[in-house]
Every structure is written in structure tokens, then in C-alpha cells.
Design an enzyme around this catalytic site. Structure first.
Site, PDB file in Angstrom:
ATOM      1  N   SER A 173      -9.695   1.764   3.074  1.00 28.70           N
ATOM      2  CA  SER A 173      -8.846   2.573   2.224  1.00 28.70           C
ATOM      3  C   SER A 173      -7.838   1.749   1.424  1.00 28.70           C
ATOM      4  CB  SER A 173      -8.099   3.606   3.079  1.00 28.70           C
ATOM      5  OG  SER A 173      -7.227   2.959   3.986  1.00 28.70           O
ATOM      6  N   LYS A 181       0.858  -1.193   0.000  1.00 31.32           N
ATOM      7  CA  LYS A 181       0.000   0.000   0.000  1.00 31.32           C
ATOM      8  C   LYS A 181       0.891   1.239   0.000  1.00 31.32           C
ATOM      9  CE  LYS A 181      -3.883   1.934   2.697  1.00 31.32           C
ATOM     10  NZ  LYS A 181      -4.777   1.713   3.878  1.00 31.32           N
ATOM     11  N   SER A 189      -9.813  -0.741   7.167  1.00 26.52           N
ATOM     12  CA  SER A 189      -9.269  -0.611   5.814  1.00 26.52           C
ATOM     13  C   SER A 189      -8.551  -1.822   5.244  1.00 26.52           C
ATOM     14  CB  SER A 189      -8.334   0.591   5.741  1.00 26.52           C
ATOM     15  OG  SER A 189      -9.109   1.750   5.663  1.00 26.52           O
TER      16      SER A 189
END
Ligand code: GLN
Length: 483
Positions: free
Chosen positions: A151, A76, A175
Site C-alpha cells: 500500500s 506516507k 506494504s
């Protein structure tokens, strides 16, 4: 080969069926050919990946390879990666090349992993749909008109679209679990303090945790083996032994006590999602588990409490982005104040500004007791509710999200309805507990996630429970049409 798990790829590398270079090249080509449909990557690190793959192949030749050597993964884009852009999906950090690796990233490097690239996300991890990204939304591979969740939406989409065999994510209020559920993959949010967050761009420091996202619980266990552990660079990381998470995957589940929180099965929950979750629970009963109803009475309060605490911490963490030290600086500032104001005004997107305003307001001297302190008190009560239930049962099972993936644009102008989608995930972060999401069914062709919640540091148990479920079912093997 793209539908293989990490465990299968590791076996292939060990047996010499393919080299890490072959594997890495194949994945890089697939990303090039396919990712325009999903926008799951912000940066693809082709050169680094091929260099790491070469080193991995040398390690195999020299007999020094470990269990993770040569396996490609994606990170990420809020984890600092030396020499590689670390954007947090924000204009503010669009030009930021990290001078160092975060601990988790460094651990994967030391383990011989190959980094394919950095995945899309909500700006500064604030969101539940990946729509607040400066680089545009990532798309759900099951239906590209829908969100992949957020997210860590880029990580979810990349794994589901077979653009990476596995990826890392962060979970402040859901997330990892929420995109795992909406993309039909397996994700684990470890206990607060289990994985070092040094070198992760902070969102809400008392809630943030890093974890794995992959096809299976076994792959998550392999990744957690690399990630977990004490780090003197993160004062919140816990100095506690790290078990081999792959060693206990096959323990039988007979006698497992499961709690179903009645507050999670109300009319907030899509009845079709409820049905899939209940079917999954029935599967565990077949394996010898017993099920009882439990109560987490403050579930609804987790939303207001979280949406005070997280923005309060975010407003403080994000004060470092001032246009002076690194990141975006506005053009031709008139004076110092103009530079601060315009750099932040132009560098941050709407959702981030909303959080900074809410957080700053909640921390104002006059309102501190009314909002922040109250939220902290609710947080303590939520922790106590979980502690009580976890004395009676081994794990809690619940839906991960109230609905399957929603349409891009459907909730982006209505923050409260977006925040409501977090109702089943937030309270774990408030309590610091570990939780997993495992694919457990489909509703109208869209994946549904089963959430499995355990006591602090019960990751091995959660992985064992999830792995046994995946031995008995094949929801985790389903792929979107055409993938
Ligand atoms: N959806 C939640 C939020 O918007 C959680 C995000 C996260 O876990 N990073 O804050």
C-alpha cells in the site's frame, strides 16, 4: 542532485555544498513539475518544508546539527502530522487535519528532518497496488501504465521518480517491501515493536509496523536510527536498546549462512524473477556466504490466515469512523442510524468495505472458532516454522514478489489474484519478523526485489547484508528511463 542518497546529501550539507533551503526548494520544484505523471503525493507541505529547512540551516550555523538535520523526506499519508491533512487516502479522512504528530513523525522533526509532503497509498493501507486510493492510483515510474505496488505505493513511486530522497511506509502484510521491490528501491519492515506506531492510523494492530524506504540500505539505517525505540505511548513498542544501525554496515559476510525456502521457489514464481533472485544469492556466495535449502511448509496458508486476521482487526479498528467524532459525515441524515450508515457507506471505498464485511463475519459468535481461532493457530505454526529455520541459518533469502509490477486495472476486479501477490511477504508479519527488499535485477525493464529475512531484532544484520550486496552490485543505482 536528485539521484543522491541521504548519506550523500548529509555529507553535502555538512560540507556546505548546499543549504537545506536550496535542497528543499529544488525538490519542491521538481515535485511541482513532475508529480502529475506519478500521483505520488496527496499533499505537498511547501510552507512547513521551507520553515523546517530554514531551522535546519540555522542549526548548521549554530553548530547544533545532527546526522539527519536538513534532509528532506516524505511521509506516507497514514501518519498523523500536526496541522496537516492525514487522509489515509480515504474520503472518510479527506477533511481530517491531525491535531498531533505521531511518534515517528515527531522523532524526524526532532532530528531536524524536512517534511516535503504526504504520499499516496491504498485506502487505509488495504491493498497491494495503490489502486484503492480515493485520490486515484499512484503510477510506477518504470512504466506509468503499471502499479507501483502498495500500500505504500506513493512512497515507492516518489523515491523511484526522485521526488523525495527517501520516505516512510507501513507494512502490515508487505506494504513496504512490495512497493520497494516493484519500484526498484530499498525498504525495511522492522521487527514488530521496534518502531512506535503511536499516531499511525491502525489497520491490523497485531501486524502493523513502520519502516524506511530509500535508495540504499545505508539510508534505511540512517532512518531507522531516528525511528526505532521504545515509546510509552505504544504499549506494543519494545523497551530494548537501539544500536547505531550505520555502525555495522561494513561487517564482512564470510561465513554467513543463507537459507532458501523451497516453498518460495515453486511455479507460483515467475521463472525470470527466480533467475534474478538466484543470481543475487550467487553474489553472496562470492562474498563467502554458504547457502542451503530450507523449508517453510505453511507458506501457502499465510494467505488465508492473514486475510482472516487482518480484516478481523481492521473491522474493529475502523469502527471508530462513525461520522460523529471526526472525518466524513453524510449530508442531511434522517436520524442517528441513517447518519452512521450513510457516513460509513459513503466515506469508505469498496476494498475497505470488503475487509470490514469479511472481518465482521469472521468474528461473529458462531464463526469465531471456525475462522479467527483457526487463523491464529496457523499463525502460531508459521512462527514456529520460521523459528526452526532461523536456528539453522542467519538469514533467509527469497523473492519479495512473485512477479514484477503488473498493469493498472489488471487485478483490481479480482481481489483473490491481488491477494496472491502477497504470498512471500505476509508470513513475516504473522511471525513479527523483520524483512528487507533490495533491488536485485530486472525483468523486461522492470525491477525485481530480493527479500532478506532475519530473526527478531536482527535489523542491523539485515542492513549489513543488504549494504554489502549494494557495495558489490549497482541495481540500487538504476533509475527509470528519463529520470
Ligand atoms: N497487500 C496486503 C493487504 O492488502 C498488505 C497491505 C499492507 O501491508 N498494509 O492487506
Amino acid at each position: 542532485m536528485f539521484d543522491k542518497t541521504l548519506a550523500e546529501l548529509a555529507a553535502g550539507l555538512r560540507n556546505g555544498d548546499f543549504t537545506s533551503t536550496e535542497l528543499t526548494q529544488a525538490w519542491l520544484e521538481r515535485i511541482k513539475a513532475e508529480d502529475s505523471k506519478y500521483n505520488s503525493y496527496i499533499t505537498v507541505t511547501e510552507e512547513e518544508a521551507l520553515a523546517q529547512a530554514k531551522a535546519a540551516d540555522e542549526a548548521f550555523a549554530a553548530g547544533t546539527a545532527g546526522p539527519f538535520t536538513g534532509l528532506p523526506i516524505a511521509h506516507k499519508d497514514l501518519f498523523c502530522t500536526q496541522g496537516v491533512r492525514t487522509s489515509c487516502a480515504s474520503k472518510m479522512l479527506d477533511n481530517f487535519i491531525s491535531p498531533y504528530d505521531g511518534t515517528m513523525v515527531a522523532k524526524f522533526k526532532q532530528a531536524g528532518a524536512v517534511m516535503l509532503g504526504k504520499t499516496n497509498m491504498d485506502e487505509f493501507a488495504m491493498g497491494g497496488s495503490n489502486e484503492s486510493s480515493y485520490y486515484g492510483p499512484a503510477r510506477n515510474p518504470w512504466d506509468t501504465d503499471r502499479v507501483p505496488g502498495g500500500s505504500s505505493g506513493g512512497s515507492g513511486a516518489a523515491v523511484a521518480a526522485h521526488l523525495a530522497p527517501a520516505a516512510t511506509g507501513s507494512d502490515t502484510g508487505g506494504s513496504i517491501r512490495q512497493p520497494a521491490a516493484l519500484c526498484g528501491i530499498t525498504g525495511l519492515k522492522p521487527t514488530y515493536g521496534r518502531v512506535s506506531r503511536y499516531g499511525m492510523v491502525a489497520f491490523a494492530s497485531s501486524l502493523d509496523q513502520i519502516g524506511p524506504m530509500a535508495h540504499t540500505a545505508e539510508d534505511c539505517a540512517m532512518m531507522l536510527n531516528v525511528m526505532a525505540g521504545f515509546d510509552p505511548m505504544d504499549s506494543t513498542s519494545v523497551d530494548r536498546e537501539v544500536p547505531d544501525y550505520t555502525a555495522t554496515l561494513n561487517e564482512p559476510l564470510a561465513g554467513l549462512k543463507i537459507g532458501l525456502p523451497k516453498e518460495y521457489f515453486t511455479d507460483t514464481l515467475d521463472p525470470q524473477v527466480a533467475e534474478q533472485v538466484r543470481n543475487a544469492v550467487a553474489e553472496f556466495e562470492k562474498m563467502g556466504a554458504t547457502v542451503k535449502e530450507v523449508s517453510l511448509p505453511r507458506t501457502e496458508l499465510s494467505i488465508p490466515a492473514y486475510y482472516i486476521i487482518a480484516p478481523a482487526e481492521a473491522s474493529s479498528n475502523l469502527s471508530r469512523f462513525d461520522g460523529v467524532r471526526y472525518g466524513y459525515r453524510c449530508e442531511d441524515p434522517k436520524d442517528l442510524e441513517d447518519m452512521y450508515k450513510r457516513s460509513r457507506g459513503e466515506g469508505f471505498g469498496d476494498e475497505v468495505k470488503r475487509r470490514i464485511m469479511v472481518g465482521t463475519y469472521a468474528l461473529c459468535a458462531g464463526y469465531y472458532d471456525a475462522y479467527y481461532n483457526k487463523a491464529q493457530q496457523i499463525r502460531r505454526l508459521i512462527q514456529q516454522d520460521f523459528a526452526k529455520v532461523l536456528e539453522e541459518v542467519d538469514v533467509i533469502m527469497a523473492p519479495t514478489t512473485p512477479h514484477p509490477a503488473f498493469k493498472i486495472g489488471e487485478k483490481s476486479n479480482d481481489p483473490v489474484s491481488m491477494y496472491m501477490e502477497d504470498i512471500y511477504t505476509l508470513s513475516l508479519n504473522l511471525a513479527g519478523l523483520p524483512g528487507m527488499s533490495v533491488p536485485c535485477g530486472q525483468v523486461e525493464g522492470l525491477p525485481v526485489g530480493l527479500q532478506i529475512i532475519g530473526d527478531h531484532f536482527a535489523e542491523a544484520k539485515l542492513l549489513n547484508v543488504a549494504h554489502q550486496y549494494q557495495q558489490a552490485t549497482d541495481w540500487h543505482k538504476q533509475a527509470p528511463a528519463g529520470i
